[in-house]
Motif scaffolding. Structure first.
Motif, PDB file in Angstrom:
ATOM      1  N   GLN A 294       1.423   1.645  11.116  1.00 28.30           N
ATOM      2  CA  GLN A 294       2.059   1.483   9.800  1.00 28.30           C
ATOM      3  C   GLN A 294       1.530   0.250   9.094  1.00 28.30           C
ATOM      4  N   LEU A 295       1.362  -0.843   9.834  1.00 32.72           N
ATOM      5  CA  LEU A 295       0.853  -2.070   9.211  1.00 32.72           C
ATOM      6  C   LEU A 295      -0.574  -1.893   8.714  1.00 32.72           C
ATOM      7  N   ALA A 297      -1.947   0.887   7.790  1.00 35.13           N
ATOM      8  CA  ALA A 297      -1.868   1.741   6.593  1.00 35.13           C
ATOM      9  C   ALA A 297      -1.379   0.927   5.400  1.00 35.13           C
ATOM     10  N   ASP A 298      -0.369   0.083   5.622  1.00 34.36           N
ATOM     11  CA  ASP A 298       0.156  -0.745   4.528  1.00 34.36           C
ATOM     12  C   ASP A 298      -0.905  -1.702   3.986  1.00 34.36           C
ATOM     13  N   HIS A 300      -4.094  -1.161   3.884  1.00 34.43           N
ATOM     14  CA  HIS A 300      -4.979  -0.366   3.022  1.00 34.43           C
ATOM     15  C   HIS A 300      -4.301  -0.002   1.708  1.00 34.43           C
ATOM     16  N   LEU A 301      -3.020   0.282   1.776  1.00 36.53           N
ATOM     17  CA  LEU A 301      -2.274   0.693   0.579  1.00 36.53           C
ATOM     18  C   LEU A 301      -2.178  -0.437  -0.440  1.00 36.53           C
ATOM     19  N   LYS A 302      -2.042  -1.669   0.033  1.00 37.78           N
ATOM     20  CA  LYS A 302      -1.809  -2.799  -0.878  1.00 37.78           C
ATOM     21  C   LYS A 302      -3.041  -3.660  -1.124  1.00 37.78           C
TER      22      LYS A 302
ATOM     23  N   ALA B  96       6.873  -0.920  -1.832  1.00 38.92           N
ATOM     24  CA  ALA B  96       5.435  -1.053  -2.017  1.00 38.92           C
ATOM     25  C   ALA B  96       4.661  -0.743  -0.749  1.00 38.92           C
ATOM     26  N   SER B  97       5.353  -0.573   0.360  1.00 39.11           N
ATOM     27  CA  SER B  97       4.664  -0.252   1.614  1.00 39.11           C
ATOM     28  C   SER B  97       5.632   0.434   2.562  1.00 39.11           C
ATOM     29  N   LEU B  98       5.079   1.032   3.603  1.00 37.72           N
ATOM     30  CA  LEU B  98       5.889   1.764   4.573  1.00 37.72           C
ATOM     31  C   LEU B  98       6.803   0.868   5.377  1.00 37.72           C
ATOM     32  N   VAL B  99       6.283  -0.280   5.800  1.00 35.74           N
ATOM     33  CA  VAL B  99       7.114  -1.162   6.617  1.00 35.74           C
ATOM     34  C   VAL B  99       8.277  -1.689   5.785  1.00 35.74           C
ATOM     35  N   PRO B 163      -1.953  -4.646  -6.906  1.00 37.41           N
ATOM     36  CA  PRO B 163      -1.647  -4.224  -5.530  1.00 37.41           C
ATOM     37  C   PRO B 163      -0.167  -3.863  -5.411  1.00 37.41           C
ATOM     38  N   GLY B 164       0.130  -2.766  -4.744  1.00 33.32           N
ATOM     39  CA  GLY B 164       1.510  -2.319  -4.605  1.00 33.32           C
ATOM     40  C   GLY B 164       2.021  -1.544  -5.802  1.00 33.32           C
ATOM     41  N   ALA B 297      -0.148   6.464   1.919  1.00 37.81           N
ATOM     42  CA  ALA B 297      -0.743   5.465   2.808  1.00 37.81           C
ATOM     43  C   ALA B 297      -1.897   6.068   3.607  1.00 37.81           C
ATOM     44  N   HIS B 300      -5.054   6.323   1.587  1.00 38.73           N
ATOM     45  CA  HIS B 300      -5.743   5.030   1.497  1.00 38.73           C
ATOM     46  C   HIS B 300      -6.424   4.665   2.814  1.00 38.73           C
ATOM     47  N   LEU B 301      -5.756   4.983   3.920  1.00 41.07           N
ATOM     48  CA  LEU B 301      -6.298   4.638   5.237  1.00 41.07           C
ATOM     49  C   LEU B 301      -7.593   5.400   5.526  1.00 41.07           C
TER      50      LEU B 301
END
Lengths: 313, 313
Positions: A294-295, A297-298, A300-302, B96-99, B163-164, B297, B300-301
């Motif tokens: 998850q981290l 992926a996050d 990459h997402l941000k 803004a993110s999964l976590v 970002p986000g 996510a 993006h990954l």
């Protein structure tokens, strides 16, 4: 004493030869019954196959498989194995994406087989004492430095720079598997910059600032081009001193005093992983913690992306 | 009949004015007691505040908040609200993110408050009949086309390219919230290309091939630069005919015959979201499905990145 778990090893790359085969050979809970690799490879007199379907059709009795292939093909192989009622040990990262990993977890639960998403670095000698020490202190800030030479550690492994190969996050996810274990609070990606070679898909370096749920900053640098001294270090400053976890989690020091160390990191980690897998199979349980993935992926997402010089081996 | 839920609306951008305020005004389950926005903004005679802390210190009784800020600041605000024991309605994407989103879910569970990660497009008129129709047929392949003009729909909203901010995935996640609802099997990212303007952090377009768990291909194109006719369409070919879900989920046709349609998409979606939020609060439950965010996510990954022309409003 129960019968050994009849195990097939799928994917015979470097990690399988260096770590899985010795760990399996030394663990009486397992009996290695076959191997599967793309071109087929004889290990002693062991039956070997080019595909998981050929293994299944061979009639060899299998209870479980360990999957050591690159992540891009892991989900489909794991799904096939689970579908046949085999327990599954996944090398890290457990899949090439979060939905893939989540789907495997759901499939294993539906089929009643054990799924083990392994994180070998969590079994390094310093990790558990680091977790216990940090649990009783207040984190002020921390740094994570994971800097290694991809040409030395992954020579010619082009898959690592392909989509789903994780690039520098292949080693970095080890750091994150430790960080998500030893730090008591959730880590959020605050800012991230990812460096991607102009001729590749996956990252070769990244700079990330995390903040934990209490607001403490954790700065990480991941570098796949490090020459000379290699670094796999986490340093945490707390209200009760400074923790240094180095050599990939193997060596722990508090305020400079060594507290724990293991001679060879991986040589103790993989036996621990197989002991855990045997426990899970015997207990009919799964262990699938996706927080390191998850981290990644996050991040990459941000992230802001920076295209850097082409990479050649 | 229970007392209305005393609600504060946080973030007074376009979506709050266009959808949340009318939906709240027309729902007797809610009583709007205050608003919070960065610069403060009077809505009739309603108390208004610049920060969530100022709201809390005002002594106004609040049961719940709806968070309509950009995603970058959503987690911290939601965590503060949950910490005060307020129920929370999250605009999409939930964080803004999964976590961040996962941590909010854990926090809400620990505090015993209701957390609602809303996906407004799932309440469009055609979505539920589309889900029911697809559940009884075998998917062959599908296409998702979400193409709109960011200059028209998000004029000057620079946060969306930070970002986000999700870039084109701000609308695309609506498509994915529908896709994850109507398609019966998990969707995996097989290949993805993301286009990022040279002067921005977030994507302006993306091309994605998903495969579902049964191997069927779903091709998606997300485009933030579409001039002229805008498209928010999903077309699915099955063994029992072709389903066309258009206008953002509002209009459903089977083999060209209209089956369902709503006059104004969002005008019916937001009242449905507030009815659902009231149900959750009354029942003491949460609803947090992160699968659309997981897919974004994952894209993006696994994506190849292409840097494209700079973007200017």
């Amino acid at each position: 004493m129960s019968q050994p778990i009849r195990l097939a090893l799928i994917g015979l790359g470097k990690i399988a030869h260096d770590q899985h085969l010795p760990a399996i050979a030394n663990d009486p809970a397992f009996e290695l019954v076959a191997t599967v690799s793309r071109h087929g490879e004889a290990i002693g007199s062991l039956p070997f196959f080019a595909t998981i379907d050929a293994l299944a059709e061979s009639g060899i009795a299998v209870d479980a498989v360990a999957l050591c292939t690159p992540p891009q093909v892991r989900r489909a192989l794991a799904a096939t194995a689970i579908d046949r009622g085999w327990h599954v040990f996944l090398e890290k990262p457990p899949a090439a994406s979060l939905v893939e990993a989540s789907a495997l977890r759901a499939l294993a639960a539906a089929k009643g087989v054990s799924l083990f998403a392994s994180w070998h670095s969590r079994h390094a000698a310093g990790v558990e004492p680091a977790r216990a020490w940090l649990a009783e202190r207040m984190l002020r800030d921390a740094t994570i430095t994971w800097a290694e030479d991809v040409r030395h550690w992954h020579p010619g492994q082009d898959w690592i720079f392909e989509p789903g190969g994780f690039g520098v996050f292949d080693p970095a996810i080890n750091a994150l598997s430790i960080a998500t274990r030893i730090f008591p609070r959730a880590l959020f990606v605050e800012t991230a910059e990812i460096e991607i070679p102009a001729n590749r898909a996956a990252a070769i370096a990244a700079t990330v600032r995390f903040r934990d749920e209490a607001g403490s900053a954790i700065d990480a640098r991941f570098d796949f081009l490090k020459q000379g001294t290699q670094s796999w270090d986490i340093v945490a400053h707390t209200d009760g001193g400074t923790l240094t976890l180095s050599e990939g989690g193997t060596a722990l020091a508090i305020d400079g005093d060594a507290k724990a160390s293991g001679a060879d990191e991986l040589a103790s980690e993989y036996p621990a992983l197989y002991r855990r897998f045997a426990e899970l199979v015997r207990a009919g349980e799964s262990e699938v913690d996706l927080s390191p993935l998850q981290l990644v992926a996050d991040i990459h997402l941000k992230a802001r992306i920076r295209i850097v010089d082409p990479f050649a081996w």
